[in-house]
Each structure stands twice: as structure tokens, then as C-alpha cells.
Design a protein around this motif. Structure first.
Motif, mmCIF file in Angstrom:
data_model
loop_
_atom_site.group_PDB
_atom_site.id
_atom_site.type_symbol
_atom_site.label_atom_id
_atom_site.label_comp_id
_atom_site.label_asym_id
_atom_site.label_seq_id
_atom_site.Cartn_x
_atom_site.Cartn_y
_atom_site.Cartn_z
ATOM 1 N N GLY A 231 0.792 -1.227 0.000
ATOM 2 C CA GLY A 231 0.000 0.000 0.000
ATOM 3 C C GLY A 231 0.822 1.272 0.000
ATOM 4 N N LEU A 232 2.102 1.158 -0.316
ATOM 5 C CA LEU A 232 2.959 2.340 -0.350
ATOM 6 C C LEU A 232 2.759 3.160 -1.614
ATOM 7 N N ILE A 233 2.411 2.490 -2.713
ATOM 8 C CA ILE A 233 2.127 3.163 -3.983
ATOM 9 C C ILE A 233 0.878 2.544 -4.592
ATOM 10 N N THR A 234 0.241 3.277 -5.502
ATOM 11 C CA THR A 234 -0.945 2.769 -6.194
ATOM 12 C C THR A 234 -0.505 2.023 -7.446
ATOM 13 N N SER A 235 -1.443 1.323 -8.075
ATOM 14 C CA SER A 235 -1.118 0.603 -9.316
ATOM 15 C C SER A 235 -0.756 1.585 -10.428
ATOM 16 N N THR A 236 -1.373 2.754 -10.422
ATOM 17 C CA THR A 236 -1.033 3.779 -11.421
ATOM 18 C C THR A 236 0.391 4.272 -11.219
ATOM 19 N N GLN A 237 0.770 4.504 -9.972
ATOM 20 C CA GLN A 237 2.140 4.935 -9.670
ATOM 21 C C GLN A 237 3.134 3.838 -10.034
ATOM 22 N N ARG A 238 2.793 2.586 -9.728
ATOM 23 C CA ARG A 238 3.676 1.465 -10.062
ATOM 24 C C ARG A 238 3.915 1.398 -11.557
ATOM 25 N N ALA A 239 2.837 1.542 -12.344
ATOM 26 C CA ALA A 239 2.966 1.483 -13.804
ATOM 27 C C ALA A 239 3.831 2.634 -14.321
ATOM 28 N N ALA A 240 3.630 3.839 -13.783
ATOM 29 C CA ALA A 240 4.421 4.997 -14.223
ATOM 30 C C ALA A 240 5.888 4.818 -13.866
ATOM 31 N N LEU A 241 6.159 4.334 -12.650
ATOM 32 C CA LEU A 241 7.545 4.103 -12.242
ATOM 33 C C LEU A 241 8.196 3.006 -13.079
ATOM 34 N N ALA A 242 7.450 1.955 -13.385
ATOM 35 C CA ALA A 242 7.994 0.864 -14.202
ATOM 36 C C ALA A 242 8.354 1.358 -15.595
ATOM 37 N N ARG A 243 7.498 2.193 -16.182
ATOM 38 C CA ARG A 243 7.802 2.749 -17.518
ATOM 39 C C ARG A 243 9.062 3.602 -17.471
ATOM 40 N N GLU A 244 9.174 4.462 -16.445
ATOM 41 C CA GLU A 244 10.334 5.352 -16.332
ATOM 42 C C GLU A 244 11.620 4.542 -16.127
ATOM 43 N N MET A 245 11.582 3.555 -15.247
ATOM 44 C CA MET A 245 12.769 2.726 -15.016
ATOM 45 C C MET A 245 13.134 1.943 -16.272
ATOM 46 N N GLY A 246 12.133 1.448 -16.974
ATOM 47 C CA GLY A 246 12.397 0.713 -18.209
ATOM 48 C C GLY A 246 13.080 1.569 -19.251
#
Length: 96
Positions: free
Chosen positions: A74-89
């Protein structure tokens, strides 16, 4: 990605307190001193081809695991996770 901070052929380090030192496997406690490090020779650094790609794949796997765990806790939302994954990728792709 490494970032060059400076370039020099000689550096002088002034120590104000005793510091542990080691040269050729022999450790000692060096009192306050002036240590001069200078360039002697330049070595060749080699790595296996494909090593960068395997390191990027491992980093990507770790990043995904961290993001999934953060979302599960519950530290981040699924939207935040997706955005972070795209940026890291995209940043990992830039390294290759």
C-alpha cells in the motif's frame, strides 16, 4: 550510469585524524599525514560482451519486485507502479 566527477594525474589527501591504511595486504593505522596518490600507468578494463544486457535484465527484475512489493504494502498505487515501471524501463534501455 557512472558520472565523471573530475580528472587528475595526482591527488593530495590531508588527514587530520588517524586512518586505517593498507598497501600490498599490509594494514596499519596511519597518523595524521599528507597522502599523495599519482598516476603511474593506465590499465585496460575488459568485460564480457552481453554483460551489460544481463545486468540490465537483473536490475529490471529487482525493480519490478520492489515495485510489486511496494504496491502490495500500500505504499504506492497501481497507477504509480505502472508509471515508475515505464520510467525505469526507459532509463535501463538508455544504458544499453
Amino acid at each position: 550510469r557512472a558520472q565523471r566527477l573530475f580528472q587528475c594525474s595526482t591527488i593530495v589527501v590531508h588527514t587530520l585524524a588517524p586512518l586505517p591504511m593498507q598497501v600490498d595486504g599490509e594494514p596499519w593505522l596511519q597518523g595524521p599525514a599528507q597522502v599523495v596518490v599519482s598516476l603511474k600507468n593506465q590499465g585496460v578494463v575488459l568485460r564480457r560482451t552481453g554483460q551489460t544486457q544481463s545486468m540490465a535484465a537483473a536490475a529490471s527484475q529487482v525493480a519490478c519486485e520492489v515495485l510489486e512489493a511496494a504496491e502490495a504494502r500500500g505504499l504506492i498505487t497501481s497507477t504509480q507502479r505502472a508509471a515508475l515501471a515505464r520510467e525505469m524501463g526507459s532509463r535501463l534501455d538508455a544504458l544499453l
